[in-house]
Design an enzyme around this catalytic site. Structure first.
Site, PDB file in Angstrom:
ATOM      1  N   ARG A 260       0.810  -1.204   0.000  1.00  9.59           N
ATOM      2  CA  ARG A 260       0.000   0.000   0.000  1.00  9.59           C
ATOM      3  C   ARG A 260       0.855   1.272   0.000  1.00  9.59           C
ATOM      4  NH1 ARG A 260      -5.344   0.396   2.854  1.00  9.59           N
ATOM      5  NH2 ARG A 260      -4.897  -1.712   3.527  1.00  9.59           N
TER       6      ARG A 260
ATOM      7  N   LYS B 166       1.799 -19.522   6.156  1.00  5.06           N
ATOM      8  CA  LYS B 166       1.086 -19.963   7.341  1.00  5.06           C
ATOM      9  C   LYS B 166       0.757 -18.758   8.222  1.00  5.06           C
ATOM     10  CE  LYS B 166       3.603 -20.583  11.113  1.00  5.06           C
ATOM     11  NZ  LYS B 166       4.616 -19.611  11.477  1.00  5.06           N
TER      12      LYS B 166
ATOM     13  N   ASP C 230       5.209 -24.372   4.319  1.00  2.00           N
ATOM     14  CA  ASP C 230       5.660 -24.608   5.692  1.00  2.00           C
ATOM     15  C   ASP C 230       7.169 -24.687   5.564  1.00  2.00           C
ATOM     16  OD1 ASP C 230       6.690 -25.951   7.978  1.00  2.00           O
ATOM     17  OD2 ASP C 230       4.652 -26.576   8.461  1.00  2.00           O
ATOM     18  N   HIS C 231       7.863 -23.642   6.009  1.00  2.00           N
ATOM     19  CA  HIS C 231       9.284 -23.567   5.640  1.00  2.00           C
ATOM     20  C   HIS C 231      10.115 -24.693   6.257  1.00  2.00           C
ATOM     21  CE1 HIS C 231      10.006 -21.438   9.462  1.00  2.00           C
ATOM     22  NE2 HIS C 231      11.279 -21.730   9.291  1.00  2.00           N
TER      23      HIS C 231
ATOM     24  N   LYS D  72      13.745 -27.277   4.782  1.00  2.00           N
ATOM     25  CA  LYS D  72      15.054 -27.469   5.416  1.00  2.00           C
ATOM     26  C   LYS D  72      15.670 -28.777   4.919  1.00  2.00           C
ATOM     27  CE  LYS D  72      13.808 -24.999   9.662  1.00  2.00           C
ATOM     28  NZ  LYS D  72      14.707 -23.869   9.832  1.00  2.00           N
TER      29      LYS D  72
ATOM     30  N   GLU E 271      13.831 -22.379  20.794  1.00  2.00           N
ATOM     31  CA  GLU E 271      14.438 -21.143  20.295  1.00  2.00           C
ATOM     32  C   GLU E 271      14.916 -20.309  21.475  1.00  2.00           C
ATOM     33  OE1 GLU E 271      12.224 -19.401  16.753  1.00  2.00           O
ATOM     34  OE2 GLU E 271      10.619 -20.067  18.052  1.00  2.00           O
TER      35      GLU E 271
ATOM     36  N   ASP F 118       1.401 -21.124  15.847  1.00  2.74           N
ATOM     37  CA  ASP F 118       2.620 -20.651  15.211  1.00  2.74           C
ATOM     38  C   ASP F 118       3.571 -21.814  14.871  1.00  2.74           C
ATOM     39  OD1 ASP F 118       4.366 -18.476  14.407  1.00  2.74           O
ATOM     40  OD2 ASP F 118       5.596 -18.939  16.158  1.00  2.74           O
TER      41      ASP F 118
ATOM     42  N   HIS G 100       4.798 -26.652  11.801  1.00  2.42           N
ATOM     43  CA  HIS G 100       6.169 -27.171  11.740  1.00  2.42           C
ATOM     44  C   HIS G 100       6.330 -28.504  12.487  1.00  2.42           C
ATOM     45  CE1 HIS G 100       6.805 -23.322  10.079  1.00  2.42           C
ATOM     46  NE2 HIS G 100       7.137 -22.666  11.160  1.00  2.42           N
TER      47      HIS G 100
ATOM     48  N   LYS H 267       9.854 -20.556  23.137  1.00  2.47           N
ATOM     49  CA  LYS H 267      10.739 -19.408  22.943  1.00  2.47           C
ATOM     50  C   LYS H 267      11.418 -19.118  24.274  1.00  2.47           C
ATOM     51  CE  LYS H 267       8.233 -17.248  19.125  1.00  2.47           C
ATOM     52  NZ  LYS H 267       9.152 -17.581  18.029  1.00  2.47           N
TER      53      LYS H 267
HETATM   54  C1  BG6 Z   1       8.189 -19.323  12.116  1.00  2.50           C
HETATM   55  C2  BG6 Z   1       7.488 -18.857  13.363  1.00  2.50           C
HETATM   56  O1  BG6 Z   1       7.297 -19.992  11.275  1.00  2.50           O
HETATM   57  O2  BG6 Z   1       9.245 -20.183  12.469  1.00  2.50           O
HETATM   58  C3  BG6 Z   1       8.468 -18.178  14.305  1.00  2.50           C
HETATM   59  O3  BG6 Z   1       6.449 -17.961  13.016  1.00  2.50           O
HETATM   60  C4  BG6 Z   1       9.657 -19.050  14.570  1.00  2.50           C
HETATM   61  O4  BG6 Z   1       7.833 -17.821  15.529  1.00  2.50           O
HETATM   62  C5  BG6 Z   1      10.244 -19.583  13.268  1.00  2.50           C
HETATM   63  O5  BG6 Z   1      10.622 -18.284  15.257  1.00  2.50           O
HETATM   64  C6  BG6 Z   1      11.317 -20.614  13.525  1.00  2.50           C
HETATM   65  O6  BG6 Z   1      11.915 -20.932  12.304  1.00  2.50           O
HETATM   66  P1  BG6 Z   1      13.410 -21.458  12.232  1.00  2.50           P
HETATM   67  O7  BG6 Z   1      13.614 -21.780  10.792  1.00  2.50           O
HETATM   68  O8  BG6 Z   1      14.270 -20.351  12.741  1.00  2.50           O
HETATM   69  O9  BG6 Z   1      13.452 -22.653  13.128  1.00  2.50           O
END
Ligand code: BG6
Length: 508
Positions: free
Chosen positions: A63, A167, A196-197, A201, A235, A255, A260, A359
């Site tokens: 925007r 997501k 879903d990243h 990996k 984390e 999240d 994940h 976290k």
């Molecule tokens: C994200 C979450 O999808 O994955 C975050 O929204 C999280 O909260 C992150 O920190 C962790 O990803 P990675 O690749 O650092 O383990």
């Protein structure tokens, strides 16, 4: 993995690598963090590795009133900070393929103008009508974006158009089903890439290779030999500056767990697919997710949640979740969750899967630990018998990527004395190349038309079904079971109650 869409057979023949067709990737929400931190750096790294065709084009849609140059400059800064490759001479050329489009996500007029803009770019950049749309916005915009794309005639065909959806996909089973209907009214499932990243990996993909390219582990991969499985994603960071999103999502359940960690469970527990193709792999994941459910002790759900209080991280004092920037005062958001799941099928009956994520943990570590059973009969005499520990296989997702197998060995002394030792595989020292970022792999796969590492509609719904009992419980504001833990600790002590007798959370 197969693709009907790769091009340039000469280059493929020489490099044995696939290159996507010239495509315009439009990113909705291009002023957000994801674009600058992950998407553009990943695309730049792909370009540096010559995995993108020279015609490849990015359009950032947002925007704000930015000029082309302002947008490019911002992307340049992101790439400089976050990409694996150093900004070099490639930048100038790469920048020529970056455009900014100012628009309103909820206004159909913007999409009609976008359609014209993309057509114009097609002729300038020779992208032949190949399009990918990336939804990097807050989830509340997914519906209007998809509907507007449809109305503006931008949904294209399976051959030339794809949509990538970030997501969280829905807030619960019902909203995920509704969103799937919205998507499917405009796009065919073969055009849809729910991202879903974690699946991007290397170490997660390697779970499949480890399991299905080796003959010796699979016979042990079941309730006869496995005592339990522990999946940890810890984390050290706190909520960072993402409190509005995180509070809205209710924290780690939406999240991390629903997506994940469920994906990690699925790749660990699924049956071997017959072929390595998108639908055969995803069929097996759906099957195992449908067999998975949250454990109960009597009527009590086996899940524990927590929120961090002030403590220490990396030698520095850190604030409580409640004192982080932009947190809603009094928010019951969980920054930690541990839960026990069961998989009701022949392979896994009776084998608990313990999942935890948090976290502000003492250490950044993600791993899948397969704890094997004790030997059936103890033949060693006296104290040696007590020294025998069951075998353990740990797949280290990150950092220190690798796999280790713990087994028992005789100490080199006269008596029988037994100790655990490790066989260790480390990516870093074995392959001596840095693994590509998850987003590189996933963006490339999407451009190539390979859906294997993306979540299918039924899969995302199956994952929501599993967590529904906790979603319901914790969405109810009157539920008073939030625990607190000190930042820099391993979470609330209540999590240990999930462990059945003789089992313990791994100390990492
Ligand atoms: C994200 C979450 O999808 O994955 C975050 O929204 C999280 O909260 C992150 O920190 C962790 O990803 P990675 O690749 O650092 O383990």
């Amino acid at each position: 993995m197969t693709s009907a869409l790769s091009s340039n057979p000469l280059r493929e023949g020489l490099r044995l690598e696939r290159t996507p067709k010239p495509t315009i990737l439009t990113i909705f929400g291009a002023s957000g963090d994801l674009t600058e931190r992950k998407l553009l750096p990943a695309l730049y790294d792909l370009a540096r590795d010559r995995r993108l065709p020279p015609e490849f084009t990015v359009v950032g849609f947002a925007r704000r009133a930015w000029s082309q140059d302002e947008f490019r400059e911002r992307m340049r800064e992101g790439i400089e900070k976050f990409s694996r490759a150093k900004l070099g001479t490639l930048w100038e050329n790469f920048a020529k393929g970056i455009y900014y489009f100012q628009g309103d996500l909820e206004d159909i007029a913007s999409y009609k103008q976008l359609a014209e803009f993309l057509e114009k770019l097609d002729s300038e950049r020779h992208t032949n009508g190949n399009r990918a749309f990336y939804l990097a916005t807050a989830p509340s915009y997914f519906k209007p974006i998809i509907e507007n794309l449809g109305q503006a005639g931008l949904s294209g065909t399976v051959q030339n158009t794809r949509i990538v959806i970030e997501k969280p996909f829905g807030r619960d089973l019902e909203t995920a089903q509704t969103l799937n209907k919205v998507v499917q009214a405009v796009f065919e499932e073969k055009q849809v890439y729910r991202i879903d990243h974690y699946l991007g990996k290397e170490t997660v993909q390697n779970v499949l290779v480890f399991r299905f390219a080796n003959a010796i582990f699979e016979p042990l991969w079941n309730h006869r030999y496995v005592d339990h499985v522990q999946i940890t994603v810890a984390e050290t960071v706190g909520v960072e500056n993402r409190a509005p999103y995180y509070d809205e999502a209710g924290g780690a359940l939406r999240d991390m767990i629903q997506n994940h960690l469920m994906q990690l469970l699925a790749v660990t527990a699924m049956e071997p697919p017959a072929t390595f193709e998108a639908d055969t792999v995803r069929d097996e994941k759906v099957k195992v997710l449908r067999a998975t459910q949250l454990a109960y002790a009597g009527k009590k759900i086996q899940a524990v949640r927590g929120q961090y209080q002030a403590g220490w991280s990396g030698g520095e004092p850190v604030p409580a979740y409640q004192d982080e920037q932009r947190v809603i005062p009094g928010a019951q958001t969980s920054s930690y969750i541990a839960a026990k799941f069961e998989i009701n099928n022949w392979r896994w009956k009776g084998v608990p899967f313990y999942l935890r994520t948090g976290k502000r943990m003492p250490k950044r570590v993600s791993e899948i630990a397969i704890q094997f059973r004790d030997v059936p009969h103890q033949m060693f005499p006296g104290s040696a018998a007590n020294q025998v520990s069951p075998n353990l296989l740990v797949m280290r997702i990150q950092p220190d990527e690798g796999i280790s197998l713990r087994f028992e060995a005789k100490r080199p002394i006269a008596d029988i004395s037994i100790r655990s030792v490790n066989m260790d595989f480390r990516y870093g020292s074995t392959f001596e190349v840095a693994s590509p970022e998850a987003y590189e792999r996933l963006l490339l796969d999407c451009l190539l038309g390979d859906q294997t590492l993306f979540t299918r509609a039924d899969e995302v719904e199956a994952a929501w079904t599993i967590v529904t009992p906790i979603v319901k419980r914790w969405d109810d504001k009157s539920t008073k079971d939030l625990n607190y833990y000190e930042a820099g600790s391993w979470g609330p002590s209540a999590a240990s109650q999930l462990m059945d007798e003789g089992r313990f959370w791994r100390r990492l």
